[in-house]
Enzyme design. Structure first.
Site, mmCIF file in Angstrom:
data_model
loop_
_atom_site.group_PDB
_atom_site.id
_atom_site.type_symbol
_atom_site.label_atom_id
_atom_site.label_comp_id
_atom_site.label_asym_id
_atom_site.label_seq_id
_atom_site.Cartn_x
_atom_site.Cartn_y
_atom_site.Cartn_z
ATOM 1 N N THR A 1 38.518 44.086 28.565
ATOM 2 C CA THR A 1 37.760 45.114 28.787
ATOM 3 C C THR A 1 38.016 46.425 27.821
ATOM 4 O OG1 THR A 1 36.824 46.820 30.316
ATOM 5 C CG2 THR A 1 38.945 45.676 30.980
ATOM 6 N N ASP A 2 37.139 47.235 27.348
ATOM 7 C CA ASP A 2 37.675 48.309 26.566
ATOM 8 C C ASP A 2 38.199 49.592 27.662
ATOM 9 O OD1 ASP A 2 35.314 49.037 28.035
ATOM 10 O OD2 ASP A 2 34.396 50.087 26.099
ATOM 11 N N GLU A 3 38.009 49.311 29.100
ATOM 12 C CA GLU A 3 38.750 50.178 30.014
ATOM 13 C C GLU A 3 40.184 50.223 29.976
ATOM 14 O OE1 GLU A 3 36.571 50.239 33.795
ATOM 15 O OE2 GLU A 3 34.725 49.098 33.325
ATOM 16 N N TYR B 1 41.104 48.455 38.588
ATOM 17 C CA TYR B 1 40.655 47.269 37.750
ATOM 18 C C TYR B 1 41.211 47.239 36.507
ATOM 19 C CZ TYR B 1 37.443 45.343 34.744
ATOM 20 O OH TYR B 1 36.716 44.432 33.639
ATOM 21 N N LYS C 1 43.659 44.643 34.289
ATOM 22 C CA LYS C 1 43.256 44.009 33.173
ATOM 23 C C LYS C 1 44.439 44.269 31.843
ATOM 24 C CE LYS C 1 40.339 41.908 32.436
ATOM 25 N NZ LYS C 1 39.973 40.428 32.527
HETATM 26 N N1 LIG Z 1 30.900 43.114 32.972
HETATM 27 C C1 LIG Z 1 31.400 43.591 31.799
HETATM 28 O O1 LIG Z 1 30.872 44.768 31.437
HETATM 29 C C2 LIG Z 1 32.749 43.351 30.973
HETATM 30 C C3 LIG Z 1 33.034 43.949 30.142
HETATM 31 C C4 LIG Z 1 34.337 43.744 29.260
HETATM 32 C C5 LIG Z 1 35.018 42.614 29.762
HETATM 33 N N2 LIG Z 1 34.769 42.037 30.900
HETATM 34 C C6 LIG Z 1 35.701 40.911 31.553
HETATM 35 O O2 LIG Z 1 34.926 39.848 31.151
HETATM 36 C C7 LIG Z 1 35.307 38.862 32.162
HETATM 37 C C8 LIG Z 1 34.056 38.505 32.988
HETATM 38 O O3 LIG Z 1 33.242 39.543 33.637
HETATM 39 P P1 LIG Z 1 32.080 39.602 34.463
HETATM 40 O O4 LIG Z 1 31.134 40.612 34.574
HETATM 41 O O5 LIG Z 1 31.361 38.223 34.004
HETATM 42 O O6 LIG Z 1 32.635 39.070 35.712
HETATM 43 P P2 LIG Z 1 31.871 38.664 37.100
HETATM 44 O O7 LIG Z 1 32.536 39.441 38.255
HETATM 45 O O8 LIG Z 1 30.507 38.587 37.107
HETATM 46 O O9 LIG Z 1 32.500 36.982 37.101
HETATM 47 C C9 LIG Z 1 33.805 36.671 37.132
HETATM 48 C C10 LIG Z 1 34.137 35.271 37.735
HETATM 49 O O10 LIG Z 1 35.373 34.979 38.060
HETATM 50 C C11 LIG Z 1 35.455 34.170 39.045
HETATM 51 N N3 LIG Z 1 36.844 34.434 39.736
HETATM 52 C C12 LIG Z 1 37.087 35.517 40.445
HETATM 53 N N4 LIG Z 1 38.432 35.210 40.711
HETATM 54 C C13 LIG Z 1 38.786 33.881 40.447
HETATM 55 C C14 LIG Z 1 39.871 33.274 40.750
HETATM 56 N N5 LIG Z 1 40.657 33.563 41.473
HETATM 57 N N6 LIG Z 1 39.735 31.941 40.414
HETATM 58 C C15 LIG Z 1 38.822 31.370 39.595
HETATM 59 N N7 LIG Z 1 37.667 32.211 39.321
HETATM 60 C C16 LIG Z 1 37.639 33.369 39.846
HETATM 61 C C17 LIG Z 1 34.338 34.752 40.045
HETATM 62 O O11 LIG Z 1 33.851 33.720 41.076
HETATM 63 C C18 LIG Z 1 33.050 34.823 39.009
HETATM 64 O O12 LIG Z 1 32.283 33.874 38.708
HETATM 65 C C19 LIG Z 1 36.282 39.565 33.087
HETATM 66 O O13 LIG Z 1 37.556 39.139 32.565
HETATM 67 C C20 LIG Z 1 35.991 41.053 32.793
HETATM 68 O O14 LIG Z 1 37.218 41.591 33.010
HETATM 69 C C21 LIG Z 1 33.598 42.460 31.671
#
Ligand SMILES: NC(=O)c1ccc[n+]([C@@H]2O[C@H](COP(=O)([O-])OP(=O)(O)OC[C@H]3O[C@@H](n4cnc5c(N)ncnc54)[C@H](O)[C@@H]3O)[C@@H](O)[C@H]2O)c1
Length: 353
Positions: A133-135, A160, A164
């Site tokens: 993430t950009d955070e 969080y 990350k």
């Molecule tokens: N949502 C955003 O805006 C955003 C932006 C940039 C980066 N990200 C990154 O992208 C990735 C996905 O984000 P998202 O928004 O889809 O998250 P999300 O919370 O919707 O999904 C996360 C998934 O990971 C699974 N999970 C959690 N812990 C687990 C474990 N211990 N073992 C196996 N599976 C596990 C969950 O069941 C879920 O399906 C993350 O790494 C997040 O940091 C998200």
């Protein structure tokens, strides 16, 4: 092409799996622990496809990860599994440390064990993409020239983003120390279909539909750089395909918006698509700000655009229109989640914007 996607039952992961299976016809193994944020309904579009398999497993389980990777023999691992909600990290950081830091370490070690055993050619062609993430870069002031670049120093604010950031450092160290072909991507805020209704945009849509208050932190001045989730999925596919191992690629939509403007826009789109008795903007309520709330995030995606030729297809107006329409058309997906929150936990839906 054989690809493992961790976290593939989540918001971004499921968009990526749909892209890889339906658009690219890759063989995909989705690994997901199905936490509260994981939902098999988000993978309905690939259910029963010969190209797709699902494994219910936890990335912290080293033996399960080793077995899955050795058995599937991937060309690529795309790692998205994470705890992802800032508010939850403030009230309970432990899961964030265990999954985002220890889980990433465990997965890297399982991948290294498999990668070490590959023949030279397969070893060189293998890729591990760590999705972040950009955070991790902290917060920007309002100067529009100030943007997060790949070399911006890390300065995370929340449990969080700190977890990350730690996982990004692990991924980069596994490249430098062991030579593993690892690429890191750091993306801005995503929105779109199948987004769990605790995050600002789906929360606002569903509360507005139900005629409930629309909570906005502080004065709603915080700025985020919004990216439509399918644009992110295409970017990840391109980065793992063409990105240089050891390098970082920032992903962003060049769509900066204040939170309050996002909420107003959703109300306007909903009022047009499904008129109500009174303008939904009247439901907006300002609530006490989140501690350590970053003022502004904005991504400079020049490297991804110039070196890999990526362009976002959606701007905020087209993406938000599609998103609102998707929630109107797909109550089958969100209704069980919202109702499942019931009683006390429904309060969460009122506080977390
Ligand atoms: N949502 C955003 O805006 C955003 C932006 C940039 C980066 N990200 C990154 O992208 C990735 C996905 O984000 P998202 O928004 O889809 O998250 P999300 O919370 O919707 O999904 C996360 C998934 O990971 C699974 N999970 C959690 N812990 C687990 C474990 N211990 N073992 C196996 N599976 C596990 C969950 O069941 C879920 O399906 C993350 O790494 C997040 O940091 C998200």
């Amino acid at each position: 092409m054989r690809v493992i996607v961790t976290g593939g039952a989540g918001f971004i992961g499921s968009a990526l799996v749909r892209h890889l299976v339906l658009e690219q016809s890759y063989d995909v193994l989705t690994i997901d622990a199905l936490t509260y944020a994981g939902n098999l309904a988000s993978l309905r579009a690939v259910e029963g496809r010969a190209h797709h398999r699902f494994l219910h497993a936890d990335i912290r389980d080293g033996a399960a990860m080793k077995a899955a990777i050795h058995d599937f023999r991937p060309d690529r691992i795309m790692h998205l599994a994470a705890e992802s909600h800032v508010d939850r990290s403030i009230t309970g950081a432990a899961d964030f440390i265990m999954t985002n830091v220890v889980g990433t370490f465990t997965l890297l070690e399982a991948a290294r064990d498999y990668w070490n055993g590959l023949a030279d050619e397969a070893k060189a062609a293998f890729r591990f993409l760590h999705v972040s993430t950009d955070e991790v870069y902290g917060s920007l002031d309002e100067n529009p020239e100030a943007l997060f670049r790949e070399d911006t120093p890390y300065d995370p604010s929340s449990p969080y983003s700190a977890s990350k950031a730690a996982s990004d450092h692990l991924a980069k160290a596994w490249h430098r120390t062991y030579g593993m072909p690892i690429v890191v991507s750091n993306c801005s805020n995503n929105y779109g279909p199948y987004h769990f209704p605790e995050k600002l945009i789906p929360l606002t849509i569903l509360n507005a539909l139900a005629g409930r208050e629309l909570p906005v932190y502080g004065a709603g001045e915080n700025i985020r750089d919004w990216l439509y989730v399918e644009d992110h999925a295409r970017a990840l596919d391109l980065i793992v395909e063409r990105g240089v191992p050891g390098e970082t690629y920032n992903v962003g939509g060049r769509n900066e918006r204040r939170n309050i403007d996002v909420v107003h826009r959703i109300c306007q789109v909903l009022d047009r698509l499904l008129p109500a008795d009174r303008p939904r903007e009247e439901l907006i309520r300002f609530v006490t700000d989140r501690p350590g709330h970053d003022a502004r995030y904005a991504i400079d995606a020049t490297r991804l655009e110039n070196e890999l030729g990526w362009r976002a297809r959606e701007d905020f107006d087209s993406g938000i229109e599609k998103t609102v329409q998707w929630y109107l058309d797909n109550a089958w997906w969100w209704q069980p989640l919202r109702d499942g929150y019931g009683g006390e936990r429904l309060g969460l839906l009122e506080k977390t914007a």
